[in-house]
Motif scaffolding. Structure first.
Motif, PDB file in Angstrom:
ATOM      1  N   ASP A 162       0.834  -1.214   0.000  1.00 22.20           N
ATOM      2  CA  ASP A 162       0.000   0.000   0.000  1.00 22.20           C
ATOM      3  C   ASP A 162       0.856   1.246   0.000  1.00 22.20           C
ATOM      4  O   ASP A 162       2.046   1.206   0.292  1.00 22.20           O
ATOM      5  N   LYS A 163       0.216   2.399  -0.305  1.00 30.60           N
ATOM      6  CA  LYS A 163       0.904   3.656  -0.488  1.00 30.60           C
ATOM      7  C   LYS A 163       1.400   4.203   0.835  1.00 30.60           C
ATOM      8  O   LYS A 163       2.481   4.801   0.895  1.00 30.60           O
ATOM      9  N   LYS A 164       0.713   4.020   1.889  1.00 30.22           N
ATOM     10  CA  LYS A 164       1.075   4.543   3.192  1.00 30.22           C
ATOM     11  C   LYS A 164       2.376   3.917   3.677  1.00 30.22           C
ATOM     12  O   LYS A 164       3.247   4.600   4.222  1.00 30.22           O
ATOM     13  N   SER A 165       2.492   2.630   3.531  1.00 27.50           N
ATOM     14  CA  SER A 165       3.700   1.976   3.992  1.00 27.50           C
ATOM     15  C   SER A 165       4.904   2.443   3.194  1.00 27.50           C
ATOM     16  O   SER A 165       6.002   2.591   3.743  1.00 27.50           O
ATOM     17  N   GLN A 166       4.753   2.683   1.919  1.00 19.90           N
ATOM     18  CA  GLN A 166       5.871   3.133   1.101  1.00 19.90           C
ATOM     19  C   GLN A 166       6.335   4.513   1.566  1.00 19.90           C
ATOM     20  O   GLN A 166       7.534   4.777   1.674  1.00 19.90           O
ATOM     21  N   GLU A 167       5.376   5.406   1.854  1.00 21.75           N
ATOM     22  CA  GLU A 167       5.731   6.757   2.292  1.00 21.75           C
ATOM     23  C   GLU A 167       6.394   6.716   3.665  1.00 21.75           C
ATOM     24  O   GLU A 167       7.363   7.454   3.923  1.00 21.75           O
ATOM     25  N   ALA A 168       5.930   5.837   4.569  1.00 25.55           N
ATOM     26  CA  ALA A 168       6.511   5.720   5.894  1.00 25.55           C
ATOM     27  C   ALA A 168       7.949   5.192   5.786  1.00 25.55           C
ATOM     28  O   ALA A 168       8.857   5.674   6.490  1.00 25.55           O
ATOM     29  N   LEU A 169       8.180   4.261   4.921  1.00 29.04           N
ATOM     30  CA  LEU A 169       9.513   3.703   4.732  1.00 29.04           C
ATOM     31  C   LEU A 169      10.460   4.758   4.196  1.00 29.04           C
ATOM     32  O   LEU A 169      11.588   4.898   4.656  1.00 29.04           O
ATOM     33  N   VAL A 170      10.023   5.546   3.227  1.00 28.79           N
ATOM     34  CA  VAL A 170      10.862   6.589   2.641  1.00 28.79           C
ATOM     35  C   VAL A 170      11.194   7.619   3.705  1.00 28.79           C
ATOM     36  O   VAL A 170      12.337   8.091   3.789  1.00 28.79           O
ATOM     37  N   LYS A 171      10.259   7.985   4.552  1.00 28.43           N
ATOM     38  CA  LYS A 171      10.507   8.970   5.588  1.00 28.43           C
ATOM     39  C   LYS A 171      11.516   8.430   6.601  1.00 28.43           C
ATOM     40  O   LYS A 171      12.400   9.152   7.050  1.00 28.43           O
ATOM     41  N   ASP A 172      11.369   7.190   6.973  1.00 34.24           N
ATOM     42  CA  ASP A 172      12.322   6.584   7.911  1.00 34.24           C
ATOM     43  C   ASP A 172      13.720   6.552   7.309  1.00 34.24           C
ATOM     44  O   ASP A 172      14.713   6.831   8.002  1.00 34.24           O
ATOM     45  N   LEU A 173      13.861   6.234   6.069  1.00 32.42           N
ATOM     46  CA  LEU A 173      15.152   6.186   5.419  1.00 32.42           C
ATOM     47  C   LEU A 173      15.764   7.581   5.337  1.00 32.42           C
ATOM     48  O   LEU A 173      16.980   7.740   5.517  1.00 32.42           O
ATOM     49  N   ILE A 174      14.955   8.561   5.096  1.00 29.74           N
ATOM     50  CA  ILE A 174      15.466   9.934   5.015  1.00 29.74           C
ATOM     51  C   ILE A 174      15.939  10.381   6.383  1.00 29.74           C
ATOM     52  O   ILE A 174      16.965  11.090   6.491  1.00 29.74           O
ATOM     53  N   LYS A 175      15.279  10.007   7.415  1.00 29.16           N
ATOM     54  CA  LYS A 175      15.697  10.379   8.773  1.00 29.16           C
ATOM     55  C   LYS A 175      17.041   9.714   9.114  1.00 29.16           C
ATOM     56  O   LYS A 175      17.855  10.331   9.820  1.00 29.16           O
ATOM     57  N   ASP A 176      17.248   8.496   8.661  1.00 28.92           N
ATOM     58  CA  ASP A 176      18.481   7.770   8.979  1.00 28.92           C
ATOM     59  C   ASP A 176      19.699   8.310   8.216  1.00 28.92           C
ATOM     60  O   ASP A 176      20.830   8.159   8.656  1.00 28.92           O
TER      61      ASP A 176
END
Length: 164
Positions: free
Chosen positions: A146-160
């Protein structure tokens, strides 16, 4: 008694015959007998001298033989010592050669084992990496449907990600 006491004529003729026989023997026989005795005496002297010389020569030969025998024994002992030393050296060289060969074989075996170990570890690492990628791919596919999980993953990666 006439038979026991000789007459003066008989004594005279016996003396004359004796002197004639003595003169003939002295003239004809005495010289050859004397020469034969001298020759025999010389032969006996020469034989005794030869025997004495032979005896001395035998003593010398015996001494020479004993000396040669002693030298032969010494040489035999030296040859035995040398042969024993050579045999010992050959054994020692064979041991050293065997040790070198076995050390080389052990080193070669260790190198082969190390190479095989590295190859096996590389195979295991590549297998683990392939399995990890497969697992990660499957997990990500399931989680990112789903789209929500993809956006959450991208945000987590950007924070790291840290920017220097």
């Amino acid at each position: 008694m006439e038979l026991v006491t000789p007459d003066i004529g008989l004594i005279f003729w016996q003396t004359v015959v004796f002197l004639i026989v003595f003169a003939i023997l002295a003239a004809k026989v005495w010289k050859p007998i004397s020469e034969a005795l001298k020759s025999r005496d010389g032969f006996i002297r020469d034989s005794l001298q030869s025997a004495e010389a032979a005896k001395e020569e035998m003593k010398q030969l015996k001494a020479d033989n004993e000396y040669l025998l002693k030298e032969a024994r010494i040489e035999r002992d030296n040859m035995l010592k040398e042969a024993t030393k050579i045999a010992s050296d050959i054994k020692e060289a064979a041991k050293e050669e065997t040790s070198k060969i076995s050390s080389k074989m052990i080193a070669d075996a260790k190198a082969v084992i190390e190479t095989e170990k590295k190859a096996a570890l590389a195979d295991v690492k590549s297998l683990v990496a392939a399995l990890s990628l497969d697992i990660a791919e499957k997990v990500l596919r399931k989680n990112l449907d789903d789209k929500k999980s993809q956006e959450a993953l991208v945000k987590d990666l950007i924070k790291d990600i840290k920017v220097n």
